[in-house]
Design a protein around this motif. Structure first.
Motif, short mmCIF file in Angstrom:
data_model
loop_
_atom_site.label_atom_id
_atom_site.label_comp_id
_atom_site.label_asym_id
_atom_site.label_seq_id
_atom_site.Cartn_x
_atom_site.Cartn_y
_atom_site.Cartn_z
N ALA A 123 0.82 -1.21 0.00
CA ALA A 123 0.00 0.00 0.00
C ALA A 123 0.85 1.26 0.00
O ALA A 123 0.31 2.37 0.03
CB ALA A 123 -0.93 0.01 1.21
N ILE A 179 -5.85 -0.05 -8.32
CA ILE A 179 -4.50 0.50 -8.30
C ILE A 179 -3.73 0.10 -9.55
O ILE A 179 -2.80 0.79 -9.98
CB ILE A 179 -3.74 0.05 -7.04
CG1 ILE A 179 -2.48 0.90 -6.87
CG2 ILE A 179 -3.42 -1.43 -7.06
CD1 ILE A 179 -1.78 0.70 -5.55
N ARG A 196 1.62 -6.37 -8.91
CA ARG A 196 0.44 -5.73 -8.32
C ARG A 196 -0.86 -6.34 -8.83
O ARG A 196 -1.85 -6.39 -8.11
CB ARG A 196 0.49 -4.22 -8.60
CG ARG A 196 1.60 -3.54 -7.85
CD ARG A 196 1.65 -2.06 -8.11
NE ARG A 196 2.88 -1.48 -7.57
CZ ARG A 196 3.31 -0.27 -7.83
NH1 ARG A 196 2.61 0.52 -8.62
NH2 ARG A 196 4.44 0.18 -7.31
N PRO A 201 -5.11 -6.28 -6.90
CA PRO A 201 -5.13 -4.83 -6.84
C PRO A 201 -6.29 -4.32 -6.00
O PRO A 201 -7.41 -4.82 -6.11
CB PRO A 201 -5.28 -4.41 -8.31
CG PRO A 201 -5.89 -5.59 -8.98
CD PRO A 201 -5.36 -6.78 -8.25
N VAL A 204 -8.30 2.57 -5.14
CA VAL A 204 -7.74 3.84 -4.67
C VAL A 204 -8.65 4.97 -5.12
O VAL A 204 -9.53 4.78 -5.96
CB VAL A 204 -6.31 4.06 -5.20
CG1 VAL A 204 -5.35 3.00 -4.65
CG2 VAL A 204 -6.28 4.07 -6.73
N GLN A 206 -9.25 8.25 -7.18
CA GLN A 206 -8.77 9.10 -8.27
C GLN A 206 -9.35 10.48 -8.02
O GLN A 206 -10.56 10.64 -7.85
CB GLN A 206 -9.22 8.56 -9.62
CG GLN A 206 -8.76 9.39 -10.80
CD GLN A 206 -9.16 8.76 -12.12
OE1 GLN A 206 -8.95 7.56 -12.33
NE2 GLN A 206 -9.76 9.53 -13.00
N ASN A 233 -0.68 10.00 -3.11
CA ASN A 233 0.43 9.21 -3.63
C ASN A 233 0.75 9.67 -5.04
O ASN A 233 -0.08 9.59 -5.94
CB ASN A 233 0.05 7.72 -3.64
CG ASN A 233 1.24 6.83 -3.92
OD1 ASN A 233 1.80 6.87 -5.00
ND2 ASN A 233 1.62 6.05 -2.94
N VAL A 237 1.19 4.83 -7.34
CA VAL A 237 0.02 4.52 -8.16
C VAL A 237 0.22 4.95 -9.60
O VAL A 237 -0.05 4.21 -10.54
CB VAL A 237 -1.25 5.18 -7.58
CG1 VAL A 237 -2.45 4.85 -8.44
CG2 VAL A 237 -1.49 4.71 -6.15
N THR A 240 2.10 2.75 -11.98
CA THR A 240 1.39 1.54 -12.41
C THR A 240 0.29 1.88 -13.41
O THR A 240 0.21 1.31 -14.49
CB THR A 240 0.78 0.81 -11.20
OG1 THR A 240 1.84 0.39 -10.35
CG2 THR A 240 -0.01 -0.40 -11.65
N ARG A 241 -0.55 2.82 -13.06
CA ARG A 241 -1.72 3.11 -13.89
C ARG A 241 -1.36 3.89 -15.15
O ARG A 241 -2.04 3.79 -16.17
CB ARG A 241 -2.75 3.90 -13.08
CG ARG A 241 -3.42 3.09 -11.98
CD ARG A 241 -4.59 3.85 -11.41
NE ARG A 241 -5.57 4.18 -12.42
CZ ARG A 241 -6.51 3.36 -12.87
NH1 ARG A 241 -6.58 2.13 -12.38
NH2 ARG A 241 -7.35 3.75 -13.79
N TYR A 253 -3.81 10.61 -7.24
CA TYR A 253 -4.38 9.43 -6.59
C TYR A 253 -4.11 9.49 -5.09
O TYR A 253 -3.20 10.18 -4.62
CB TYR A 253 -3.78 8.15 -7.17
CG TYR A 253 -4.05 7.97 -8.64
CD1 TYR A 253 -5.24 7.41 -9.08
CD2 TYR A 253 -3.11 8.36 -9.59
CE1 TYR A 253 -5.49 7.24 -10.43
CE2 TYR A 253 -3.36 8.20 -10.94
CZ TYR A 253 -4.54 7.64 -11.36
OH TYR A 253 -4.79 7.49 -12.70
N ILE A 255 -4.24 6.77 -1.46
CA ILE A 255 -4.48 5.46 -0.85
C ILE A 255 -5.54 5.63 0.24
O ILE A 255 -5.42 6.51 1.09
CB ILE A 255 -3.18 4.91 -0.22
CG1 ILE A 255 -2.04 4.93 -1.23
CG2 ILE A 255 -3.40 3.51 0.34
CD1 ILE A 255 -2.22 4.04 -2.41
#
Length: 269
Positions: A123, A179, A196, A201, A204, A206, A233, A237, A240-241, A253, A255
């Motif tokens: 996380a 996430i 992840r 996942p 989270v 947005q 974060n 995040v 990854t996204r 984003y 958490i």
């Protein structure tokens, strides 16, 4: 005369409707001002819990190097932040230490040593323990933020360049989103994204808001109550996204706070 009376009646009705609409508008404006006033008080209260996280080395210039934002939780001697904001190693040869700076209006910020006591890499959260008196701790919200909810976050955007002065930004929860999302092509996957995806996942927030480097670790909170809804974060995040994007999207984003509560429970348990 009858026509004049009818016209006067209609005019009076229109005037009454106009006055009614004006009254409603004024009431709505008054409500917005009341909300703004309460948000101002909330921000002032939250700022007392915000700290800058970095490392300190006496022979270095500057001695304190800023890395992320943090905020007091629990008993006030615990600081929550993003795990990615902490150094992987410390330079023991030059006596480098983990430290926080507590901003102080009109005077030099106060520095305290800190140590990591818990972390949740999945996380991207960490808890630090600081020396000295407790700071005002922020309360974690019991309920999750909802789509469309107005939020605030306070931290140190571009703190290394703009100075360690806590700044507050406002936004809205635009969506609850995973996430990590599967890539349409295998070439878009890397070990981090695969890990992840396979680890399950989680969701989270947005945000319709703009955060900046240095805002990582900032509390996302309710403007009315100051209760923490999440932790901003900027790296964990987005990497990854938005790995497929060449330019930053401007989307922020956070958490959800429930992951921080679980980390606190682990420390207290």
């Amino acid at each position: 005369m009858q026509r004049l009376a009818i016209a006067a009646t209609r005019t009076g009705s229109r005037l009454r409707r106009s006055f009614a609409l004006i009254a409603v508008a004024l009431f709505a404006c008054g409500s917005r001002w009341a909300l703004a006033d309460s948000a101002v008080a909330t921000i002032e209260r939250v700022k007392a819990s915000i700290v800058a996280i970095g490392t300190y080395e006496r022979t270095r210039s500057p001695g304190f190097q800023f890395r992320a934002t943090g905020f007091a939780v629990g008993d006030g001697t615990l600081i929550a932040t993003n795990a990615h904001g902490l150094p992987v190693t410390l330079d023991n040869e030059h006596r480098e230490t983990l430290a926080i700076l507590i901003p102080a209006r009109g005077r030099e910020p106060q520095m305290r040593t800190a140590r990591t006591i818990a972390a949740d890499p999945d996380a991207d959260l960490a808890l630090l323990k600081i020396d000295g008196p407790a700071l005002p701790a922020l309360k974690l919200a019991e309920d999750a933020a909802k789509e469309g909810q107005n939020v605030l976050f306070t931290g140190f955007p571009i703190g290394a360049a703009l100075g360690l002065i806590p700044a507050t930004h406002r936004g809205m929860v635009a969506a609850l989103t995973p996430i990590a999302i599967p890539s349409p092509a295998a070439s878009g996957l890397d070990a981090r994204i695969v890990r992840r995806l396979t680890s399950g996942p989680f969701m989270v927030f947005q945000l319709d808001a703009t955060a900046y480097p240095g805002n990582s670790g900032s509390p996302l909170y309710d403007p009315e109550t100051g209760e923490v809804l999440g932790i901003v974060n900027m790296v964990f995040v987005k990497s990854t996204r938005e790995a497929a994007l060449h330019d930053p999207s401007g989307i922020t984003y956070a958490i959800p706070a429930r992951h921080l509560r679980a980390l606190l429970d682990r420390v207290h348990g």
